[in-house]
Design a protein around this motif. Structure first.
Motif, short mmCIF file in Angstrom:
data_model
loop_
_atom_site.label_atom_id
_atom_site.label_comp_id
_atom_site.label_asym_id
_atom_site.label_seq_id
_atom_site.Cartn_x
_atom_site.Cartn_y
_atom_site.Cartn_z
N LEU A 1 2.77 -2.15 -0.25
CA LEU A 1 4.37 -2.55 0.02
C LEU A 1 5.14 -1.99 0.20
O LEU A 1 6.11 -2.16 1.09
CB LEU A 1 4.41 -3.92 -1.31
CG LEU A 1 5.80 -4.77 -0.86
CD1 LEU A 1 5.36 -5.79 0.95
CD2 LEU A 1 5.77 -5.86 -2.39
N TRP A 2 5.28 -0.93 -0.62
CA TRP A 2 6.25 0.43 -0.83
C TRP A 2 5.57 1.08 -0.26
O TRP A 2 6.49 2.51 -0.57
CB TRP A 2 6.71 0.32 -2.37
CG TRP A 2 6.70 -0.98 -2.63
CD1 TRP A 2 5.81 -1.49 -3.93
CD2 TRP A 2 7.39 -2.11 -3.10
NE1 TRP A 2 6.09 -2.24 -5.00
CE2 TRP A 2 6.80 -2.74 -4.34
CE3 TRP A 2 8.50 -1.67 -1.75
CZ2 TRP A 2 7.64 -4.50 -4.30
CZ3 TRP A 2 9.28 -2.96 -2.42
CH2 TRP A 2 8.96 -4.06 -3.20
N ILE B 1 17.08 -0.85 3.76
CA ILE B 1 18.00 -0.76 5.39
C ILE B 1 18.57 -1.40 5.85
O ILE B 1 18.92 -2.50 6.47
CB ILE B 1 18.28 0.48 5.60
CG1 ILE B 1 18.54 1.81 4.41
CG2 ILE B 1 19.24 0.80 6.88
CD1 ILE B 1 18.49 3.40 5.21
N ASP B 2 16.44 -2.44 6.62
CA ASP B 2 16.42 -2.94 7.32
C ASP B 2 16.91 -4.42 7.07
O ASP B 2 17.87 -5.71 7.53
CB ASP B 2 15.03 -3.01 7.59
CG ASP B 2 14.29 -3.82 9.15
OD1 ASP B 2 15.96 -3.39 9.96
OD2 ASP B 2 13.90 -3.94 9.40
N MET C 1 0.72 11.33 6.88
CA MET C 1 1.85 11.61 5.54
C MET C 1 2.07 10.37 5.21
O MET C 1 2.61 10.16 5.70
CB MET C 1 2.70 12.33 6.20
CG MET C 1 4.30 12.33 5.32
SD MET C 1 5.34 13.13 6.33
CE MET C 1 5.12 14.55 6.78
N ILE C 2 2.37 10.53 3.91
CA ILE C 2 2.71 8.99 3.48
C ILE C 2 4.17 8.94 2.52
O ILE C 2 4.46 10.15 1.92
CB ILE C 2 1.46 8.68 1.99
CG1 ILE C 2 0.41 8.79 2.45
CG2 ILE C 2 2.24 7.52 1.71
CD1 ILE C 2 -0.81 8.63 1.14
N LEU C 3 4.81 8.05 3.42
CA LEU C 3 6.05 7.97 3.00
C LEU C 3 6.66 6.77 2.20
O LEU C 3 5.86 5.73 2.90
CB LEU C 3 7.20 8.58 4.00
CG LEU C 3 7.15 9.67 5.01
CD1 LEU C 3 7.46 9.74 6.57
CD2 LEU C 3 7.77 10.29 4.14
N SER C 4 7.35 7.05 1.35
CA SER C 4 8.27 5.56 0.80
C SER C 4 8.36 4.54 1.96
O SER C 4 9.06 5.40 3.39
CB SER C 4 9.22 5.84 0.04
OG SER C 4 9.90 4.49 -0.18
N SER C 5 8.35 3.12 1.78
CA SER C 5 8.75 2.53 3.21
C SER C 5 9.60 1.09 2.32
O SER C 5 10.64 0.39 3.29
CB SER C 5 8.11 1.57 3.42
OG SER C 5 7.56 0.84 2.28
N ILE C 6 10.22 2.08 1.43
CA ILE C 6 11.39 1.06 0.89
C ILE C 6 13.16 1.54 1.31
O ILE C 6 12.93 0.57 1.49
CB ILE C 6 11.82 1.34 -0.97
CG1 ILE C 6 10.12 0.70 -1.17
CG2 ILE C 6 12.81 0.96 -1.41
CD1 ILE C 6 10.30 1.68 -2.85
N PRO C 7 12.98 2.10 1.81
CA PRO C 7 14.48 2.83 2.63
C PRO C 7 14.07 1.77 3.40
O PRO C 7 15.37 1.15 3.83
CB PRO C 7 14.38 4.24 2.14
CG PRO C 7 13.71 5.33 1.55
CD PRO C 7 12.45 4.17 1.11
N ILE C 8 13.25 2.21 4.17
CA ILE C 8 13.23 0.91 5.58
C ILE C 8 13.50 0.38 5.52
O ILE C 8 14.43 -0.94 6.32
CB ILE C 8 12.14 1.73 6.23
CG1 ILE C 8 11.55 3.28 6.90
CG2 ILE C 8 11.66 0.60 7.95
CD1 ILE C 8 10.67 3.69 7.49
N LEU C 9 12.94 -0.33 4.14
CA LEU C 9 13.27 -2.04 4.27
C LEU C 9 14.57 -2.53 3.66
O LEU C 9 14.73 -3.30 4.18
CB LEU C 9 11.72 -1.70 3.20
CG LEU C 9 11.75 -3.24 2.88
CD1 LEU C 9 10.26 -4.11 3.86
CD2 LEU C 9 10.62 -4.06 1.30
N ILE D 1 3.54 3.71 3.67
CA ILE D 1 3.25 3.74 4.70
C ILE D 1 2.48 5.29 5.22
O ILE D 1 3.40 5.67 4.32
CB ILE D 1 4.80 3.36 5.36
CG1 ILE D 1 5.45 3.74 6.03
CG2 ILE D 1 4.68 1.91 5.70
CD1 ILE D 1 6.56 3.92 7.04
N LEU E 1 5.25 -10.23 6.64
CA LEU E 1 4.98 -8.74 6.08
C LEU E 1 4.45 -8.63 5.21
O LEU E 1 2.92 -8.34 4.68
CB LEU E 1 4.72 -7.55 7.38
CG LEU E 1 5.03 -7.95 8.45
CD1 LEU E 1 5.18 -6.42 9.65
CD2 LEU E 1 3.29 -8.03 9.39
N MET E 2 5.41 -8.86 4.66
CA MET E 2 5.54 -8.33 2.61
C MET E 2 4.48 -9.20 2.01
O MET E 2 3.83 -8.72 0.99
CB MET E 2 6.85 -8.56 1.93
CG MET E 2 7.04 -7.68 1.02
SD MET E 2 8.79 -8.01 0.25
CE MET E 2 9.50 -7.36 1.59
#
Lengths: 497, 163
Positions: free
Chosen positions: B106-107, A11-12, A1-9, B109, A71-72
């Motif tokens: 980058l955006w 919020i982090d 499942m591919i999910l956006s990492s923006i919210p995690i990023l 996962i 990491l970015m």
């Protein structure tokens, strides 16, 4: 499942930043709290919690931010180098925060104890401050209160109409109030009574020992009737109560007595009883005298009738004369009894009592052998004429003076005085002698009809009874006061007009 | 005193001898990589227990009836939940072999669930947002302290005291 990492990023990153900001804001508030009350243990505790949380927030947040940026921009090897250090610091900070937080209960308990002690200290400090500022005034107040109290009880001691006596357990007198001195016939200024013993003043010293023993065994005694001897030897009847008491140092025990002088009251009671008795006898005598008087009158009448027909030289005449003489004698006794019972009629008129006394003295001097007896007179010139029956008052005075002459014997003194009583202005006549006196046991019977201490044939025992009846018939009083070997005083009180 | 001074050179000599002529006895244990994870997890549990203890005593002492302390109680509860959350994420990351996480760019996962259960994938994704718990916890702590600061009375000496 591919999910956006923006919210995690996001919020982090934002969360990490906020964690640092909020932790430092918290630290700032606790800093302010500590600044205002540096000794408050709770603020110190919160300070350490917030400090540990700030370190934790910084270590964790910086790690997270670094991680995200490295990491970015594909600096994975660098992050792999930093990661264990950041993680270790983070873990250490967890433990520090947890360890500090765990102390809350203990810190709170200590804080409460400190707070309680501080409040107690503050309260004590305030009290001390108050005492310091008001000590002089408080001491003055207490001293005044003590002085007032001492004055009050001293006053009670001094003005009490009853005798207050304080003794040691063996009866040694410690203190005596003025009434006590007066009752014992002592002068408080000159007679040092302290160190004398209570037993010395008891009429019977055994009574004193019994009283002491009772008080010490029972703790107290109340209303015991006893007799004491005053300094002039007079015996007085007293009502005594007493109890044990500790002294102020609680080391020695004393006995406190409250003593009432009941002599006067007892005398009054006896006089009342005497008056009652005499009144009863008077009633009886009156009845008997009336019953006897009439037959005696008839007998005398018939005897006189028989005498008329007899020659004065005859033997029968002499016998009738003897009968007449004895009937007259009986009639005289009956008359006396009637006088005693106050049934005989009186003829009162305003008379000068001093003249009556003079007549009596003249009469007695003519009819008695009183060459070596001195009669001294002491008249009060303020005495006004009285409404009296002259014959009967003369009879009373003759009785009293003749009795005085008999008491004195062949040589001695008789004093007759008049005075005015207070406040009604009653007349007081005193007939005093320095004769042998009357025994105490006879005093209570002295006004009884037919009571006499003289040998048989020398007196009927009606003289004083008749005097008593006459004085009572005049609304007055008659008293006797006598001491064996010293003399006797008869006091007659007649009411003013 | 004299006797104690005379013993000191003997003790020092013995210590130096032991250090100079020591042989390896392999007494020191080595620490491999998983230990760090275990310690971290234990630290979370310890943090959780300490927060639970704070929350418990705040209730026991009735401090939660005062506004400031009540907010601190909320902070403690949120920290407890955060610890559970963080420990769960670490557990999923390191112990469960059911999730495979790959950075696509980058955006994005990619989270692969070997058992094909999307629920666990979404749960993992949500749990990763742990700042949604620890930031409010920290905020409540700050707000609680601020309320206490406002509410503390001032005593006769000008010191703020506990209400």
């Amino acid at each position: 499942m591919i999910l956006s990492s923006i919210p995690i990023l996001l919020i982090d990153l934002i969360g990490s930043f906020l964690m640092i900001v909020l932790s430092f804001l918290s630290l700032r508030i606790v800093f302010k709290l500590r600044k205002q009350d540096n000794d408050n243990l709770i603020w110190t505790y919160l300070w350490w919690v917030c400090l540990a949380l700030s370190c934790f927030a910084v270590s964790r947040s910086v790690g997270h931010i670094l991680k995200n940026f490295l990491l970015m921009f594909n600096h994975n090897p660098l992050w792999n180098t930093i990661r264990p250090v950041s993680g270790a610091i983070n873990t250490f900070m967890f433990i520090v925060v947890g360890a500090v937080t765990l102390f809350f209960e203990r810190i709170w308990r200590i804080y409460q104890l400190i707070r309680k002690d501080r409040q107690a200290l503050q309260s004590a400090h305030k009290e001390m401050l108050f005492l310091n500022q008001n000590l002089e005034r408080l001491v003055e107040q207490r001293t005044n209160a003590l002085s007032d109290s001492e004055y009050k009880y001293r006053k009670i001691f001094e003005v009490s109409k009853d005798m207050i006596l304080v003794t040691e357990k063996d009866g040694t007198i410690v203190n005596l109030n003025p009434t006590g001195y007066s009752l014992l016939g002592l002068a408080s200024e000159t007679d040092n009574i302290e160190s004398r013993n209570f037993h010395e003043f008891m009429a019977e010293s055994e009574n004193g020992f019994d009283v002491m023993a009772s008080v010490q065994s029972e703790g107290s005694i109340s209303n015991v009737e006893l007799e004491i001897i005053t300094s002039d030897g007079t015996v007085k009847r007293i009502l005594l109560s007493g109890s044990m008491a500790d002294t102020s140092d609680n080391e020695t025990e004393t006995i406190h007595f409250l003593i009432k002088d009941i002599d006067q009251r007892k005398r009054m009671e006896e006089q009342l009883a005497q008056a009652d008795k005499l009144a009863s006898i008077g009633e009886l005598s009156s009845g008997v005298a009336h019953e006897i008087n009439n037959p005696l009158g008839v007998m005398l009448g018939y005897t006189q009738l028989l005498l008329r027909d007899e020659k004065s030289t005859s033997e029968r005449y002499a016998d009738l004369k003897t009968i007449e003489k004895h009937i007259r004698s009986c009639k005289a006794i009956v008359e006396d009894l009637l006088s005693f019972s106050r049934k005989s009629e009186t003829e009162k008129e305003l008379l000068d009592i001093h003249q009556i006394i003079e007549d009596v003295i003249t009469f007695v001097q003519h009819h008695s052998n009183i060459e070596h007896i001195t009669i001294e007179k002491e008249y009060n010139p303020g005495v006004r004429p009285l409404l009296v029956d002259e014959k009967k008052i003369k009879q009373v005075l003759i009785n009293l003076v003749v009795n005085a002459i008999h008491a004195v014997g062949t040589k001695g003194h008789i004093w007759i005085s008049t005075d005015l009583g207070e406040p009604a202005g009653d007349l007081i006549v005193k007939v005093r002698d320095d004769g042998h006196g009357i025994e105490k046991k006879h005093l209570k019977n002295i006004f009884d009809p037919f009571f006499t201490t003289k040998p048989t044939g020398e007196g009927t025992g009606l003289g004083l009874s008749v005097s008593y009846g006459i004085i009572k018939n005049h609304g007055g009083h008659i008293f006797v006061d006598s001491k064996t070997g010293v003399g006797t005083t008869f006091t007659v009180i007649l009411p003013a007009v | 005193m004299k006797g104690e001074n005379s013993k000191l050179p003997i003790l020092a000599g013995t210590l130096v001898g032991l250090l100079l002529f020591a042989d390896p006895v392999l007494a020191t244990q080595t620490h491999g990589q998983p230990e760090g994870l275990y310690v971290h997890q234990m630290a979370h549990v310890f943090f959780l227990i300490s927060m639970w203890s704070l929350e418990f005593w705040l209730r026991q002492r009735n401090l939660n009836k005062e506004r400031g302390w009540r907010y601190i109680q909320f902070a403690a509860i949120l920290f407890i939940i955060w610890n559970i959350d963080a420990a769960a994420v670490h557990f999923m990351d390191e112990h469960l072999d059911i999730l495979g996480i790959t950075k696509i760019d980058l955006w994005h996962i990619q989270i692969d669930n070997l058992q094909g259960q999307n629920g666990i994938t979404i749960l993992y994704y949500i749990l990763k947002l742990d700042h949604l718990l620890c930031v409010p916890a920290m905020f409540y702590l700050y707000y609680g302290l601020k309320t206490i600061f406002k509410n503390t009375a001032v005593d006769d000496d000008g010191n703020r005291i506990q209400p």
